[in-house]
Design a protein around this motif. Structure first.
Motif, PDB file in Angstrom:
ATOM      1  N   THR A 240     -24.924 101.010  31.990  1.00 23.85           N
ATOM      2  CA  THR A 240     -23.543 100.856  31.523  1.00 23.85           C
ATOM      3  C   THR A 240     -23.182  99.401  31.244  1.00 23.85           C
ATOM      4  O   THR A 240     -22.311  99.130  30.434  1.00 23.85           O
ATOM      5  CB  THR A 240     -22.544 101.428  32.554  1.00 23.85           C
ATOM      6  N   SER A 241     -23.865  98.464  31.900  1.00 22.01           N
ATOM      7  CA  SER A 241     -23.525  97.054  31.677  1.00 22.01           C
ATOM      8  C   SER A 241     -24.232  96.484  30.448  1.00 22.01           C
ATOM      9  O   SER A 241     -23.966  95.353  30.060  1.00 22.01           O
ATOM     10  CB  SER A 241     -23.910  96.223  32.907  1.00 22.01           C
ATOM     11  N   GLY A 242     -25.118  97.247  29.842  1.00 18.73           N
ATOM     12  CA  GLY A 242     -25.801  96.753  28.639  1.00 18.73           C
ATOM     13  C   GLY A 242     -27.109  96.044  28.941  1.00 18.73           C
ATOM     14  O   GLY A 242     -27.786  95.592  28.017  1.00 18.73           O
ATOM     15  N   ILE A 243     -27.466  95.933  30.229  1.00 18.24           N
ATOM     16  CA  ILE A 243     -28.722  95.252  30.588  1.00 18.24           C
ATOM     17  C   ILE A 243     -29.914  95.992  29.971  1.00 18.24           C
ATOM     18  O   ILE A 243     -30.821  95.378  29.418  1.00 18.24           O
ATOM     19  CB  ILE A 243     -28.854  95.150  32.126  1.00 18.24           C
TER      20      ILE A 243
ATOM     21  N   ALA B  49     -28.617  84.366  27.853  1.00 15.63           N
ATOM     22  CA  ALA B  49     -29.711  85.282  28.224  1.00 15.63           C
ATOM     23  C   ALA B  49     -30.403  85.876  27.005  1.00 15.63           C
ATOM     24  O   ALA B  49     -31.535  86.347  27.108  1.00 15.63           O
ATOM     25  CB  ALA B  49     -29.165  86.403  29.112  1.00 15.63           C
TER      26      ALA B  49
ATOM     27  N   ASN C 244     -23.947  85.265  29.100  1.00 13.13           N
ATOM     28  CA  ASN C 244     -24.366  86.474  28.386  1.00 13.13           C
ATOM     29  C   ASN C 244     -25.102  86.106  27.088  1.00 13.13           C
ATOM     30  O   ASN C 244     -26.102  86.728  26.742  1.00 13.13           O
ATOM     31  CB  ASN C 244     -23.110  87.298  28.062  1.00 13.13           C
TER      32      ASN C 244
ATOM     33  N   ASP D   2     -29.853  97.828  27.300  1.00 10.28           N
ATOM     34  CA  ASP D   2     -29.816  97.568  25.849  1.00 10.28           C
ATOM     35  C   ASP D   2     -30.509  96.258  25.543  1.00 10.28           C
ATOM     36  O   ASP D   2     -31.287  96.145  24.608  1.00 10.28           O
ATOM     37  CB  ASP D   2     -28.363  97.473  25.359  1.00 10.28           C
ATOM     38  N   ARG D   3     -30.185  95.257  26.334  1.00  6.53           N
ATOM     39  CA  ARG D   3     -30.737  93.923  26.105  1.00  6.53           C
ATOM     40  C   ARG D   3     -32.264  93.933  26.288  1.00  6.53           C
ATOM     41  O   ARG D   3     -33.004  93.382  25.483  1.00  6.53           O
ATOM     42  CB  ARG D   3     -30.099  92.938  27.103  1.00  6.53           C
TER      43      ARG D   3
ATOM     44  N   GLU E 105     -20.506  94.130  26.765  1.00  5.49           N
ATOM     45  CA  GLU E 105     -20.342  94.025  28.218  1.00  5.49           C
ATOM     46  C   GLU E 105     -21.136  92.815  28.718  1.00  5.49           C
ATOM     47  O   GLU E 105     -22.014  92.312  28.016  1.00  5.49           O
ATOM     48  CB  GLU E 105     -20.873  95.284  28.922  1.00  5.49           C
ATOM     49  N   ILE E 106     -20.818  92.383  29.938  1.00  9.37           N
ATOM     50  CA  ILE E 106     -21.589  91.277  30.525  1.00  9.37           C
ATOM     51  C   ILE E 106     -22.885  91.886  31.072  1.00  9.37           C
ATOM     52  O   ILE E 106     -22.923  92.415  32.182  1.00  9.37           O
ATOM     53  CB  ILE E 106     -20.793  90.577  31.653  1.00  9.37           C
ATOM     54  N   ALA E 107     -23.927  91.780  30.257  1.00 12.02           N
ATOM     55  CA  ALA E 107     -25.201  92.433  30.603  1.00 12.02           C
ATOM     56  C   ALA E 107     -26.046  91.512  31.474  1.00 12.02           C
ATOM     57  O   ALA E 107     -27.135  91.074  31.102  1.00 12.02           O
ATOM     58  CB  ALA E 107     -25.944  92.823  29.337  1.00 12.02           C
ATOM     59  N   LEU E 108     -25.515  91.199  32.650  1.00 11.55           N
ATOM     60  CA  LEU E 108     -26.194  90.310  33.598  1.00 11.55           C
ATOM     61  C   LEU E 108     -26.091  90.928  34.980  1.00 11.55           C
ATOM     62  O   LEU E 108     -25.226  91.775  35.226  1.00 11.55           O
ATOM     63  CB  LEU E 108     -25.522  88.935  33.611  1.00 11.55           C
ATOM     64  N   TYR E 109     -26.952  90.479  35.884  1.00 17.99           N
ATOM     65  CA  TYR E 109     -26.869  90.938  37.264  1.00 17.99           C
ATOM     66  C   TYR E 109     -25.808  90.112  37.991  1.00 17.99           C
ATOM     67  O   TYR E 109     -25.991  88.900  38.158  1.00 17.99           O
ATOM     68  CB  TYR E 109     -28.221  90.807  37.958  1.00 17.99           C
TER      69      TYR E 109
ATOM     70  N   PRO F 182     -24.779  92.161  24.225  1.00 18.75           N
ATOM     71  CA  PRO F 182     -23.857  93.296  24.253  1.00 18.75           C
ATOM     72  C   PRO F 182     -22.426  92.858  24.546  1.00 18.75           C
ATOM     73  O   PRO F 182     -22.189  91.752  25.063  1.00 18.75           O
ATOM     74  CB  PRO F 182     -24.398  94.165  25.396  1.00 18.75           C
TER      75      PRO F 182
ATOM     76  N   PHE G 235     -34.343  87.389  32.781  1.00 16.02           N
ATOM     77  CA  PHE G 235     -34.383  87.936  31.418  1.00 16.02           C
ATOM     78  C   PHE G 235     -35.441  87.233  30.566  1.00 16.02           C
ATOM     79  O   PHE G 235     -35.993  87.848  29.645  1.00 16.02           O
ATOM     80  CB  PHE G 235     -32.999  87.865  30.771  1.00 16.02           C
TER      81      PHE G 235
END
Lengths: 402, 329
Positions: free
Chosen positions: A233-236, B165, B162, A238-239, B102-106, B100, B118
């Motif tokens: 859901t956070s897009g990780i 990465a 974001n 996707d990335r 959204e914030i696609a980070l941990y 993306p 990443f």
């Protein structure tokens, strides 16, 4: 104002199917499972599987075995046993709940009791239960035997019976045998109970160490696997999907992590069991380790499959709580499976709990070899592989469908 | 401030610099969901160093187009090339850096830990990841908060991390999906600087946004995704000139919505309403006479006018004209 908040809460509950199921479906389901178990222990549902060895083979002993077979609370082991050792092994290996060896005439010649009940120390209560049933069945189905057993005592107390009295007694005993009677016999010498122990220390502790370990393996694996949903859901995901790794790397890494985490978790439980309760882990280390690794992989595989199938963390939490509680109740993590009615025991084999507990019991209590544990290892290994495969496929599909 | 791109896998091509292929080349792309055609023989080319703004109303297919570029769905027809290679090849996809919305980070890791992670996941060795980190941090000016846990960062700094990465593996094409959603004006301006500098460093940027001011400020070219095609496409100034010529936009702000009769009259005069009828606008000739005449006419109505102003038409005006909708924001 209170009504407005009340309405919000009611609508929230009605529209959140997971919360609704947790609130109103899980409790009765768990109750049904426990009711089935505990009504069985005091009622008709509990059906102990009895391994029988009849060394005598008289009419009376055959009648007793037939009576056991007809008794709703008991069922005969399908195998015929040729010697005492194989019967003891069957009881120790849990293929039979309890054993019965008929070693002498039921009429009770002097010396040892003619009927010997063999019970595993891990299921010690099965011994007295079967002994009670045997005495009741002898009194009910074979009243002549009971009378004949007390006759010598009467003879001694009364100073001897005349030939005429003896003839009348024999005649009465024969008549009782023909008519049947509900008389109870209090003669304890008919049955003796032998409790056999495994090699791994406290059986109850070793049972519950395995039972608790597998339950928490499932809980923590489900919790850890749910991070897959957050990453989605956070897009990780996707990335990562456009890079070299792809989703397979994520799923495989999580599988590895959850397995290692599970091994440490189980190790801590058994460390306490060993140090504080004398469960002999070091002597059976390899078998214990193999069981632990397989149980941890099975939990990891199942958890990842569940997380891959769920669309939200909330849904995953609900479903995992539901699954783990039901699997633990049915699979023997909460109550030993021998106490369950046969239909519930059969269902239990569809849970990883039952196989893992069986493997731990085999490894630590019975001290059997790795090869002998293979039948319990396969279901765990297959669960792990099937779960992992499902997680990989579902994760790839989700990436396409997202 | 300019940043120099590092020569990583993504930037190394077989082509000499002067003959470098477009960063993105889409031709005849048709994507269907069941019987619904989302894109229809769509063509689009983005050159290296170009910042391209993809605009369009909700549901127009922007996300679908991005997913098609990233090979997340199989098109019914057409071809997508990334830096000269078909996106069916995994190597081509590695030239994409996806940021993306959204914030696609941990969140529990620091920005540095996230970047190294990443970097490793994009196929770099630990040493390469550490080296790429310097570039990404410099490009996004993240140094100040590099060792802070992501969940403690403000929205703007999270957005920078974001973007960083997505830069580690040295992509040829950076796809930014609404990169400034939910950030304040200062953070938005800072992010604009970051994106502009990335374009200057040689990176092609595909920016999908609802923020038309942002598109106008940042993008060398923009394209409107409508009816399955990207059209019109061009420099914002050219598109506006083509659409509006020398005319300017008259805006009338009201204290309260006009009565029905007055509203009908405004519509007959060519005005379109926005903001629930509190703002009306139309294009008029830029001559002072035309402006004065219309202004006088408006003052003679029963409208409770708060403000009348003239402005150069912008992408906002063009969006309204093309879609017949209010601006998406």
């Amino acid at each position: 104002m209170t009504g407005a908040i009340l309405k919000v809460m009611v609508l929230g509950l009605l529209r959140d199917r997971g919360a609704f199921a947790m609130a109103f479906i899980l409790p009765p389901l768990i109750f049904v499972i426990f009711a089935a178990i505990f009504s069985g222990t005091s009622g008709d549902e509990m059906r102990l599987k009895v391994a029988v060895l009849d060394d005598i083979g008289t009419v009376e002993t055959k009648m007793l075995i037939a009576a056991i077979d007809a008794e709703p609370a008991l069922r005969l082991h399908e195998r015929e046993f040729d010697d005492e050792q194989s019967l003891r092994d069957a009881v120790l290996a849990s293929t039979a709940d309890v054993g019965l060896i008929i070693r002498g005439q039921l009429y009770g010649e002097e010396g040892e009791a003619p009927v010997l009940v063999i019970a595993d120390a891990g299921r010690a209560m099965t011994g007295p239960i079967l002994a009670g049933h045997v005495q009741r069945l002898v009194a009910r189905e074979l009243p002549g035997v009971s009378m004949r057993r007390v006759a010598p005592t009467i003879d001694a107390m009364a100073g001897g019976l005349s030939p005429q009295q003896q003839a009348q007694l024999d005649s009465a005993i024969d008549a009782m045998g023909n008519e049947g009677s509900a008389d109870e016999s209090g003669d304890g010498a008919l049955v003796s109970v032998e409790t056999i122990a495994g090699r791994g220390g406290g059986v109850t502790v070793s049972y519950y160490a395995g039972a608790v370990a597998v339950m928490f393996l499932l809980f923590s694996a489900m919790q850890g696997a749910a991070t897959l949903i957050e990453e989605r859901t956070s897009g990780i995901i996707d990335r990562i999907a456009v890079g070299r790794a792809g989703t397979d790397v994520i799923v495989l890494a999580k599988f590895l992590f959850l397995t290692i985490q599970g091994i440490f978790q189980v190790s801590l439980i058994f460390l306490v069991a060993w140090l504080a309760y004398g469960v002999d882990v070091p002597s059976h280390f390899l078998a214990w380790l193999a069981t632990t690794v397989l149980a941890a992989t099975a939990a990891a595989g199942l958890a990842l499959a569940m997380a891959s199938a769920c669309v939200s963390r909330q849904q995953a939490n609900t479903i995992s709580s539901f699954l783990v509680l039901v699997a633990s109740a049915v699979g023997g993590s909460m109550v030993p499976r021998f106490m369950m009615p046969p239909w519930l025991q059969e269902i239990g084999w569809y849970t990883p709990n039952a196989w893992a507990i069986e493997a731990y019991q085999g490894a630590l209590w019975r001290g059997v070899s790795l090869q002998a544990l293979l039948p319990t290892f396969w279901p765990l290994a297959l669960t792990a592989l099937a779960g992992l495969a499902a997680a990989l496929i579902l994760s790839r599909l989700r990436l396409r469908l997202a | 401030m300019f940043v120099t791109r590092q020569p990583t896998e993504g930037t190394q091509t077989d082509h000499p610099l002067e003959a470098a292929p477009p960063a993105l080349e889409i031709s005849g792309l048709s994507v269907r969901y069941g019987t619904r055609r989302v894109t229809d023989a769509l063509d689009l080319t983005i050159a290296t160093s170009e910042i391209f703004g993809l605009l369009g109303p909700n549901g127009s297919g922007k996300t679908t187009l991005v997913r098609a570029i990233c090979r997340r769905l199989k098109p019914a027809a057409g071809r997508i090339r990334i830096a000269g290679e078909q996106n069916t090849k995994r190597r081509a996809l590695r030239r994409v850096g996806l940021v993306p919305q959204e914030i696609a980070l941990y969140p529990h890791l620091t920005a540095r830990e996230n970047l190294v992670t990443f970097g490793r996941l994009s196929g770099l060795s630990h040493q390469q990841a550490m080296s790429a980190l310097d570039f990404a941090v410099e490009a996004t000016r993240l140094t100040k908060h590099l060792d802070d846990a992501v969940h403690t960062l403000s929205g703007g700094w999270k957005r920078r991390a974001n973007i960083a990465a997505a830069l580690l593996h040295g992509p040829s094409l950076l796809i930014l999906d609404e990169p400034t959603v939910g950030v304040d004006i200062d953070a938005r301006n800072a992010l604009h600087t970051v994106i502009r500098n990335l374009g200057r460093s040689g990176l092609a940027v595909l920016l999908t946004t609802h923020d038309l001011d942002q598109a106008q400020a940042l993008c060398g070219r923009v394209g409107f995704l409508r009816d399955g095609k990207v059209s019109p496409v061009g420099r914002p100034v050219d598109l506006l000139k083509d659409a509006f010529g020398t005319r300017c936009e008259l805006l009338v702000d009201l204290y309260e919505p006009a009565r029905t009769a007055t509203r009908d009259m405004l519509k007959r005069l060519g005005f379109a309403s926005r903001q629930l009828g509190l703002e009306w606008s139309r294009m008029i000739d830029a001559s002072p006479e035309a402006q004065a005449g219309l202004t006088d006419a408006l003052h003679r109505t029963d409208l409770r006018i708060k403000e009348i102003r003239f402005r150069e038409p912008d992408l906002d005006s063009l969006f309204t004209r093309l879609t017949g909708e209010d601006t998406p924001s």
